[in-house]
Design a protein around this motif. Structure first.
Motif, PDB file in Angstrom:
ATOM      1  N   PHE A 322     126.789 -34.897   9.839  1.00 23.39           N
ATOM      2  CA  PHE A 322     127.839 -35.510  10.641  1.00 23.39           C
ATOM      3  C   PHE A 322     129.106 -34.676  10.495  1.00 23.39           C
ATOM      4  CE2 PHE A 322     124.974 -39.062  10.514  1.00 23.39           C
ATOM      5  CZ  PHE A 322     125.184 -39.711  11.724  1.00 23.39           C
ATOM      6  N   ALA A 323     129.502 -34.027  11.591  1.00 16.70           N
ATOM      7  CA  ALA A 323     130.730 -33.235  11.630  1.00 16.70           C
ATOM      8  C   ALA A 323     131.605 -33.816  12.736  1.00 16.70           C
ATOM      9  CB  ALA A 323     130.415 -31.770  11.878  1.00 16.70           C
ATOM     10  N   ILE A 324     132.023 -35.066  12.532  1.00 24.58           N
ATOM     11  CA  ILE A 324     132.694 -35.825  13.587  1.00 24.58           C
ATOM     12  C   ILE A 324     134.186 -35.969  13.329  1.00 24.58           C
ATOM     13  CG2 ILE A 324     130.658 -37.051  14.392  1.00 24.58           C
ATOM     14  CD1 ILE A 324     131.285 -39.322  12.547  1.00 24.58           C
ATOM     15  N   GLY A 325     134.717 -35.167  12.420  1.00 23.42           N
ATOM     16  CA  GLY A 325     136.154 -35.141  12.221  1.00 23.42           C
ATOM     17  C   GLY A 325     136.659 -36.217  11.287  1.00 23.42           C
ATOM     18  N   VAL A 326     137.947 -36.148  11.025  1.00 22.35           N
ATOM     19  CA  VAL A 326     138.589 -37.098  10.126  1.00 22.35           C
ATOM     20  C   VAL A 326     138.463 -38.511  10.696  1.00 22.35           C
ATOM     21  CG1 VAL A 326     140.790 -37.788   9.107  1.00 22.35           C
ATOM     22  CG2 VAL A 326     140.189 -35.370   9.292  1.00 22.35           C
ATOM     23  N   GLY A 327     137.913 -39.400   9.919  1.00 23.35           N
ATOM     24  CA  GLY A 327     137.751 -40.776  10.371  1.00 23.35           C
ATOM     25  C   GLY A 327     136.748 -40.929  11.492  1.00 23.35           C
ATOM     26  N   GLY A 328     135.979 -39.860  11.748  1.00 24.78           N
ATOM     27  CA  GLY A 328     135.008 -39.956  12.822  1.00 24.78           C
ATOM     28  C   GLY A 328     135.639 -40.095  14.187  1.00 24.78           C
ATOM     29  N   GLY A 329     136.952 -39.775  14.267  1.00 21.70           N
ATOM     30  CA  GLY A 329     137.641 -39.889  15.545  1.00 21.70           C
ATOM     31  C   GLY A 329     137.951 -41.313  15.951  1.00 21.70           C
ATOM     32  N   THR A 330     137.728 -42.278  15.043  1.00 21.56           N
ATOM     33  CA  THR A 330     137.987 -43.686  15.355  1.00 21.56           C
ATOM     34  C   THR A 330     139.433 -44.023  15.024  1.00 21.56           C
ATOM     35  OG1 THR A 330     135.706 -44.224  14.786  1.00 21.56           O
ATOM     36  CG2 THR A 330     137.269 -46.051  14.931  1.00 21.56           C
ATOM     37  N   PRO A 331     140.250 -44.383  16.012  1.00 20.26           N
ATOM     38  CA  PRO A 331     141.667 -44.648  15.742  1.00 20.26           C
ATOM     39  C   PRO A 331     141.862 -45.797  14.760  1.00 20.26           C
ATOM     40  CG  PRO A 331     141.269 -44.416  18.088  1.00 20.26           C
ATOM     41  CD  PRO A 331     139.918 -44.502  17.443  1.00 20.26           C
ATOM     42  N   ASN A 332     142.836 -45.650  13.885  1.00 13.91           N
ATOM     43  CA  ASN A 332     143.229 -46.711  12.967  1.00 13.91           C
ATOM     44  C   ASN A 332     144.436 -47.420  13.564  1.00 13.91           C
ATOM     45  OD1 ASN A 332     143.684 -48.281  10.605  1.00 13.91           O
ATOM     46  ND2 ASN A 332     145.204 -46.788   9.940  1.00 13.91           N
ATOM     47  N   MET A 333     144.232 -48.632  14.052  1.00 14.65           N
ATOM     48  CA  MET A 333     145.293 -49.379  14.721  1.00 14.65           C
ATOM     49  C   MET A 333     145.638 -50.590  13.880  1.00 14.65           C
ATOM     50  SD  MET A 333     146.861 -48.724  17.572  1.00 14.65           S
ATOM     51  CE  MET A 333     147.629 -49.337  19.074  1.00 14.65           C
ATOM     52  N   PRO A 334     146.874 -50.692  13.378  1.00 18.13           N
ATOM     53  CA  PRO A 334     147.247 -51.872  12.588  1.00 18.13           C
ATOM     54  C   PRO A 334     147.340 -53.110  13.461  1.00 18.13           C
ATOM     55  CG  PRO A 334     149.161 -50.512  13.025  1.00 18.13           C
ATOM     56  CD  PRO A 334     147.978 -49.749  13.533  1.00 18.13           C
ATOM     57  N   THR A 335     147.217 -54.257  12.845  1.00 21.84           N
ATOM     58  CA  THR A 335     147.365 -55.530  13.545  1.00 21.84           C
ATOM     59  C   THR A 335     148.709 -56.135  13.155  1.00 21.84           C
ATOM     60  OG1 THR A 335     144.982 -55.903  13.539  1.00 21.84           O
ATOM     61  CG2 THR A 335     146.396 -57.822  13.895  1.00 21.84           C
ATOM     62  N   ILE A 336     149.563 -56.341  14.145  1.00 21.59           N
ATOM     63  CA  ILE A 336     150.908 -56.858  13.918  1.00 21.59           C
ATOM     64  C   ILE A 336     151.094 -58.101  14.777  1.00 21.59           C
ATOM     65  CG2 ILE A 336     153.378 -56.346  14.203  1.00 21.59           C
ATOM     66  CD1 ILE A 336     152.639 -53.401  13.689  1.00 21.59           C
ATOM     67  N   PRO A 337     151.639 -59.194  14.223  1.00 24.91           N
ATOM     68  CA  PRO A 337     151.832 -60.430  15.002  1.00 24.91           C
ATOM     69  C   PRO A 337     152.552 -60.162  16.317  1.00 24.91           C
ATOM     70  CG  PRO A 337     152.324 -60.831  12.689  1.00 24.91           C
ATOM     71  CD  PRO A 337     152.099 -59.354  12.819  1.00 24.91           C
ATOM     72  N   GLY A 338     152.044 -60.809  17.373  1.00 25.72           N
ATOM     73  CA  GLY A 338     152.621 -60.649  18.688  1.00 25.72           C
ATOM     74  C   GLY A 338     152.128 -59.440  19.432  1.00 25.72           C
ATOM     75  N   MET A 339     151.178 -58.752  18.836  1.00 24.90           N
ATOM     76  CA  MET A 339     150.743 -57.475  19.392  1.00 24.90           C
ATOM     77  C   MET A 339     149.635 -57.620  20.419  1.00 24.90           C
ATOM     78  SD  MET A 339     149.114 -54.451  17.106  1.00 24.90           S
ATOM     79  CE  MET A 339     148.742 -52.830  17.723  1.00 24.90           C
ATOM     80  N   ASP A 340     148.651 -58.463  20.132  1.00 18.87           N
ATOM     81  CA  ASP A 340     147.486 -58.424  20.999  1.00 18.87           C
ATOM     82  C   ASP A 340     146.941 -59.813  21.319  1.00 18.87           C
ATOM     83  OD1 ASP A 340     146.679 -58.369  18.119  1.00 18.87           O
ATOM     84  OD2 ASP A 340     144.704 -58.603  19.015  1.00 18.87           O
TER      85      ASP A 340
END
Length: 603
Positions: A322-340
């Protein structure tokens, strides 16, 4: 890992060794005599003899030569156990010095750096010693090793088919059809399947091909290099070119020191280089193809399902990489109240905030948000996520360059060094103009155990900070929260531990000082409001666009999606340092037999 306290390890300074700097040294003679005695003790399996040639606090780093792993041992007790376990079976012999240099990195540090080759039971090896002066009998100088590095270079019977071993047979009109058959794998399976056609995947494929091992690269994008073509337009690498050379084909001497992803409009410099590399190295690859499932069979092979042109093909291979890059290219998105209210990939449908929320992976160019207020949220440093803070700075600088009202939201202390002052101090002598060939530079770099390098970098970090003093003071006055890294060791250990917490400055810091990039720091984000962000200190930050430059998630997650939950539980943590100071899982045992993870600098 929990990094050892700074005082557990120390450099072999002259005052600690109780000697003065030697005035005249025949480095070649010292190296030759030391190696001859070393080989004598090794051939007789005399561990006490070997230890007598080392300082009490010596280090020994072994890359595959004796352990089939990446290991670092420090102190006579650890090295004794290592030699007891591994020395006899390794059958080391034929030690020959190839290079030696008397070096004094600082006034109180002197050593002879000795390069050598050797043979083992399984192949050819190379190594590096650092011999330091100690008090000998009768006031004589006794040179002992403070660091030993052993490295496996080749396997018997599997030498790279390059140079005198390349193909000498003429090929009249058959090459094109031969390459077509090789690329298709119509009636046979490769020995290795490589998931990901970025630089790491291509380098592994090139090495395997020239060692006579068939390997097929699976790339989900339409073209090799698309993972760089589709990134934001202002992207530029912060590694120097001499550090980034790829095996067999180095970058041209005219290549810029810091590689831009895009040199000119529609001229994707790095992406096009990778595509030409794959073609010129005759790497077998399938694009617009995905790996959907992998399971390990009773015979140890991996059955890997690949989808191409809406058709599935199952390969039975010996190894999966597996040479899929740092974190496998999966974005790390924080969860913040009121966001989603609903998560659509990494685009969020807002419940409260009326503006736009993006991850840095979606950012293309600053002019997309002309006339708007943009807040760039720096890397999240909690939860052990892999984060890359320089992306936040670079994107903020891109906005400022295009007249966009931008604020950088700093959530934690950051190590700052300028590339102008920092890179020459860190790289000269190895990866720099006039330095040694990359293979020698790699040997010098790898010969220092990571925690050994940490001690030396503590000094270098202090030198860099003094050179950057005016800039750092300016940032402090603006309220920027500065860090000097783990035990004051700068960005290297931060990068190896979590790929974040630092910015290698190429201009954004001065923009912050000058107010071209606004700054919010000192208080975490509390929640989103209709018009922006509210901090825990009660302040409000208006925004039309909030862009999270928060890096990538756990690199194991995309692998787990392919191998399944049960096998996925066995995967070891990826990246960060183990108790010996070695990178976890990368280029090493991943926790699953014959499944490998490759990322970062690779040769």
């Amino acid at each position: 890992m929990s990094i050892s306290p700074a005082n557990k390890h120390s450099l072999p300074t002259l005052d600690k060794l109780g000697v003065s700097a030697p005035s005249e040294v025949d480095a070649e003679e010292v190296a030759t005599q030391w190696l001859q005695t070393f080989e004598k003790y090794i051939s007789s399996n005399d561990i006490d003899g070997i230890l007598s040639l080392l300082t009490e606090d010596a280090w020994w780093r072994d890359l595959l030569a004796m352990t089939w792993d990446f290991r670092s041992f420090q102190g006579q007790d650890q090295i004794r156990q290592f030699l007891t376990d591994r020395l006899a079976g390794a059958e080391l012999k034929n030690f020959k010095p190839t290079l030696n240099n008397l070096e004094s990195p600082y006034d109180d540090l002197t050593w002879i750096r000795v390069h050598f080759t050797f043979d083992s039971r399984v192949g050819g090896g190379s190594g590096v010693l650092r011999l330091v002066p100690t008090k000998g009998k009768g006031g004589q100088t006794d040179w002992k090793a403070h660091s030993v590095f052993t490295n496996l270079e080749s396997l018997n019977g599997h030498h790279e088919k390059i140079g005198p071993l390349r193909n000498f047979e003429p090929n009249h009109g058959k090459w094109l059809e031969q390459r077509r058959r090789e690329m298709e794998y119509a009636d046979y399976d490769p020995e290795v399947l490589i998931v990901g056609g970025g630089q790491s995947g291509l380098e592994v494929a090139a090495r395997l091909k020239h060692t006579g091992i068939s390997a097929l690269v699976i790339e989900k994008q339409a073209r090799i290099g698309d993972q760089w073509r589709h990134r934001y337009a202002a992207l530029c690498l912060h590694d120097v070119v001499w550090y980034d050379h790829m095996p067999y084909i180095p970058f041209p001497e005219s290549w810029p020191v810091y590689t831009p992803a895009q040199k000119l409009i529609r001229m994707d410099q790095l992406a096009d280089w990778l595509e030409s590399y794959a073609r010129n190295m005759e790497i077998d690859y399938w694009t617009s193809t995905t790996v959907t499932h992998a399971r390990q069979e009773e015979n140890g092979k991996w059955a890997v399902t690949v989808r191409r042109n809406d058709k599935d093909r199952v390969f039975h291979v010996d190894h999966v990489v597996f040479a899929i890059g740092v974190g496998g290219g999966t974005p790390n998105m924080p969860t913040i109240p009121g966001m989603d209210k609903a998560n659509q990939g990494v685009v969020f449908v807002q419940e409260i905030f009326k503006g736009q929320i993006l991850h840095s992976t979606q950012h293309k160019k600053a002019t997309d948000h002309a006339g708007k207020k943009v807040v760039v949220v720096g890397a999240c440093t909690s939860g052990g996520k892999l984060t890359i803070l320089f992306i936040a700075h670079d994107i903020a600088a891109d906005y400022a360059d295009h007249g966009v009202d931008v604020t950088l939201y700093q959530r934690s202390a950051t190590y700052i060094m300028t590339t102008k002052e920092g890179m020459p101090r860190l790289m000269k002598g190895t990866y720099w103009e006039g330095g040694p060939p990359t293979n020698i530079a790699d040997m010098i770099d790898n010969s220092m155990p990571i925690l050994y390098r940490k001690m030396l970098h503590t000094r270098i970090t202090k030198d860099i900070a003094e050179a950057d003093h005016a800039l750092l003071e300016g940032l402090k006055q603006r309220g920027f929260n500065l860090s000097s890294g783990v035990d004051d060791s700068g960005f290297l250990i931060l990068a190896l531990m979590r790929l974040g917490g630092y910015y290698l400055d190429v201009g954004a810091s001065q923009m912050i000082i000058d107010g071209k990039i606004k700054l919010k720091s000192g208080s975490p984000i509390k929640n989103f409001t209709e018009t922006g962000l509210e901090a825990e200190d009660g302040s409000n930050l208006p925004a039309d666009v909030v862009l999270f430059a928060t890096g990538y998630g756990d690199a194991r997650n995309p692998i787990r999606e392919i191998v399944g939950e049960e096998l996925g539980k066995k995967l070891k943590p990826i990246w960060g340092l183990d108790e010996e100071g070695e990178l976890r899982s990368v280029w090493r045992d991943s926790g699953l037999p014959n499944l490998w993870v490759m990322m970062g600098k690779s040769q």
